[in-house]
Design a protein around this motif. Structure first.
Motif, short mmCIF file in Angstrom:
data_model
loop_
_atom_site.label_atom_id
_atom_site.label_comp_id
_atom_site.label_asym_id
_atom_site.label_seq_id
_atom_site.Cartn_x
_atom_site.Cartn_y
_atom_site.Cartn_z
N TYR A 2 0.81 -1.23 0.00
CA TYR A 2 0.00 0.00 0.00
C TYR A 2 0.84 1.27 0.00
O TYR A 2 0.29 2.37 -0.02
N THR A 11 -0.07 1.90 9.44
CA THR A 11 -1.16 0.96 9.15
C THR A 11 -0.99 0.37 7.75
O THR A 11 -1.16 -0.85 7.56
N ASP A 12 -0.65 1.22 6.78
CA ASP A 12 -0.40 0.71 5.42
C ASP A 12 0.79 -0.26 5.41
O ASP A 12 0.78 -1.27 4.70
N THR A 68 1.83 -2.21 7.89
CA THR A 68 1.42 -3.49 8.49
C THR A 68 0.47 -4.25 7.58
O THR A 68 0.60 -5.47 7.39
N ASP A 69 -0.50 -3.53 7.00
CA ASP A 69 -1.47 -4.18 6.12
C ASP A 69 -0.82 -4.74 4.85
O ASP A 69 -1.30 -5.75 4.31
N ASN A 96 0.51 -8.13 5.75
CA ASN A 96 -0.61 -9.07 5.91
C ASN A 96 -1.19 -9.50 4.57
O ASN A 96 -1.51 -10.67 4.36
N LYS A 97 -1.33 -8.53 3.64
CA LYS A 97 -1.92 -8.84 2.35
C LYS A 97 -1.02 -9.78 1.54
O LYS A 97 -1.51 -10.70 0.88
N ARG A 145 -10.03 -3.93 4.05
CA ARG A 145 -8.75 -4.63 4.16
C ARG A 145 -8.85 -5.76 5.17
O ARG A 145 -9.74 -5.77 6.02
N ASN A 146 -7.91 -6.70 5.05
CA ASN A 146 -7.81 -7.81 6.00
C ASN A 146 -9.07 -8.66 6.05
O ASN A 146 -9.50 -9.10 7.11
#
Length: 520
Positions: A368, A378-379, A381-382, A385-386, A518-519
């Motif tokens: 992201y 947050t971007d 970490t996400d 995860n993605k 997301r997630n």
């Protein structure tokens, strides 16, 4: 090695007195280094006068590579020969009596510092053996014996066999928590690893009571942290004391605890530059509450909450430090949170590594953050995860590399996993007769991120073919699509006498969607 060098110097000295000119340089029995590298290592060349210090210096440099057991130098009428004896490599490793799964063995070998292809030395073998005995001891197997057989396959390789005779495991029969008044034994059992043996300890799902020595030193801080989660900020826990009866291989484990006062949270203060973010907006989000029992676990979560809120504004290296001001008379504690945001940081570049098959753009579209973007935690970490949820990788690591005070690179390192599978099966039924099922599917065909597959079911009364294609990101956008083409043939019998007719259907199904959250 020093003795070898002295020997070489003494044997060459008579030849070198005449300062003989080098006519040729040969490297004999050298297979793990190219002649080019070998020539670059020595400090002389054809045409130079042969010099003892330079020869000895060359030998030292060759030894530093770690490839050789012995090096000799010979001079015959100006022809200088380096004769190497290379260290053998480990061609195979086997272990009996300990661990059976390939993954477990690989982990043990890694800890022991040995692997197929590594150089074999007696020192490496001794270190491996000591490490293995230590691992056995950590798992509670006392007085284990390890015998190592070194089989010489040829001059260049050996095979290692570790024969493990595990000692008897020590079983914990009783655990005492001396000084514990406010917490129950069940509270401790939720966090500790070394637990007493259950009545049905041999049965799956019950505690076998075996001592885990590597975890024993960690139990003390675990118990202290548990007390901190219940507000006992003055609590102390001494190192565990274990009494072992070697005649029965049983043990009693004792913890000595001083609980102290239980504190309630009094006041919470956040010190943060309001031009960056108004602290008043953070207080309602905090998990710690005034006049409730203090909980260190909730404080840690509040620290992460504040850090994320500030780092999402571009302050990538935000630090949140806390201080606890205890009042022993009132058993209350003030919590002070000091936020150090640093400077705003922008993304300089996103560097991808480890993807031998998956295309760079497939990874980039799942990150992201892009070059020029303001950092957002947050971007960050996400993104990790993605990528992990994509199913293309075993592991995903995204690290931050600071370039200047205001710029950074993101280093995306992935380890790819197998994404394809083949299905082949069969069966027999009274109506269909023999049934064959076959299929092939790849979730990341040619590293494109697309999923492609075909499945075939065939019997005397049924023939099905199903072909699908799924694109998780159309033109690298947030939209996804799928197409499914199928052909189904059925041979149906009915009536008496039997009539047979064939039913055939061919179709296509299209799908499209987009990521709403997301997630998910």
């Amino acid at each position: 090695m020093k003795k070898s060098i002295v020997f070489i110097a003494s044997t060459l000295i008579t030849t070198l007195l005449s300062a003989e000119q080098i006519k040729r340089i040969d490297f004999i029995n050298l297979s793990r280094m190219s002649p080019k590298i070998a020539n670059e290592t020595i400090d002389f060349k054809v045409g130079d006068e042969l010099d003892i210090p330079k020869v000895n210096s060359a030998i030292k440099k060759f030894y530093k590579f770690g490839y050789f057991d012995d090096i000799k130098v010979q001079n015959e009428n100006g022809v200088v020969q380096f004769v190497f004896k290379e260290k053998p490599v480990i061609a195979n490793i086997e272990m009996t009596g300990y661990k059976e799964r390939e993954e477990d063995l690989d982990l043990v070998y890694s800890k022991m510092g040995i692997k197929k292809g590594y150089f074999y030395t007696k020192k490496r073998l001794e270190t491996a053996k000591k490490t293995l005995l230590l691992e056995l001891e950590k798992e509670g197997y006392i007085n284990s014996v390890v015998e190592v057989n070194v089989e010489e396959i040829n001059e260049d390789s050996v095979a290692l066999n570790f024969d493990v005779n595990k000692g008897e495991a020590i079983v914990i029969k009783k655990v005492n928590y001396f000084g514990s008044k406010e917490l129950e034994e069940s509270d401790f059992e939720e966090i500790i690893v070394n637990k007493k043996e259950d009545y049905l300890g041999w049965f799956w799902g019950f505690h076998d009571g075996e001592v885990k020595l590597d975890q024993l030193s960690i139990e003390q801080p675990r118990i202290r942290d548990l007390y901190f989660q219940h507000g006992f900020l003055d609590s102390t826990v001494k190192k565990p004391f274990m009494k072992i009866d070697f005649s029965s291989n049983t043990a009693e484990l004792n913890y000595f605890i001083t609980e102290g006062n239980q504190y309630n949270t009094n006041d919470i203060k956040i010190f943060l530059d309001s031009s960056i973010l108004d602290p008043k907006t953070l207080y309602p989000e905090l998990l710690l509450r005034k006049d409730r029992v203090f909980d260190i676990a909730l404080l840690r979560k509040d620290v992460e909450l504040i850090k994320t809120a500030v780092a999402d504004l571009g302050y990538a290296f935000t630090e949140v430090k806390y201080d606890l001001k205890k009042d022993k008379k009132t058993s209350k504690v003030d919590v002070i949170l000091n936020v150090i945001p640093g400077e705003k940081v922008y993304i300089n570049d996103v560097i991808i590594s480890g993807n031998g098959r998956t295309l760079d753009r497939v990874i980039r579209r799942n990150v992201y953050l892009a070059p020029g973007d303001l950092f957002n935690l947050t971007d960050f970490t996400d993104s990790k995860n993605k990528l992990q949820r994509s199913g293309f990788f075993d592991t995903v690591e995204i690290s931050k590399k600071r370039i200047t005070s205001t710029t950074m690179d993101l280093i995306v390192n992935v380890k790819e996993t197998s994404t394809g599978n083949i299905i082949l099966g069969g069966g027999y039924g009274s109506y269909d007769g023999f049934l064959i099922t076959a299929g092939i599917k790849d979730q990341n065909v040619f590293g494109s991120g697309k999923a492609v597959g075909i499945k075939v079911d065939y019997s005397s009364h049924k023939q099905d073919i199903d072909l699908f294609l799924k694109e998780p990101s159309i033109n690298d956008s947030k939209y996804n699509g799928s197409i499914n083409i199928y052909s189904k043939t059925r041979e149906i019998e009915y009536g008496s006498p039997k009539y047979t007719f064939e039913k055939k259907s061919i179709g296509i199904a299209l799908g499209a969607g987009t990521e709403l959250f997301r997630n998910t």
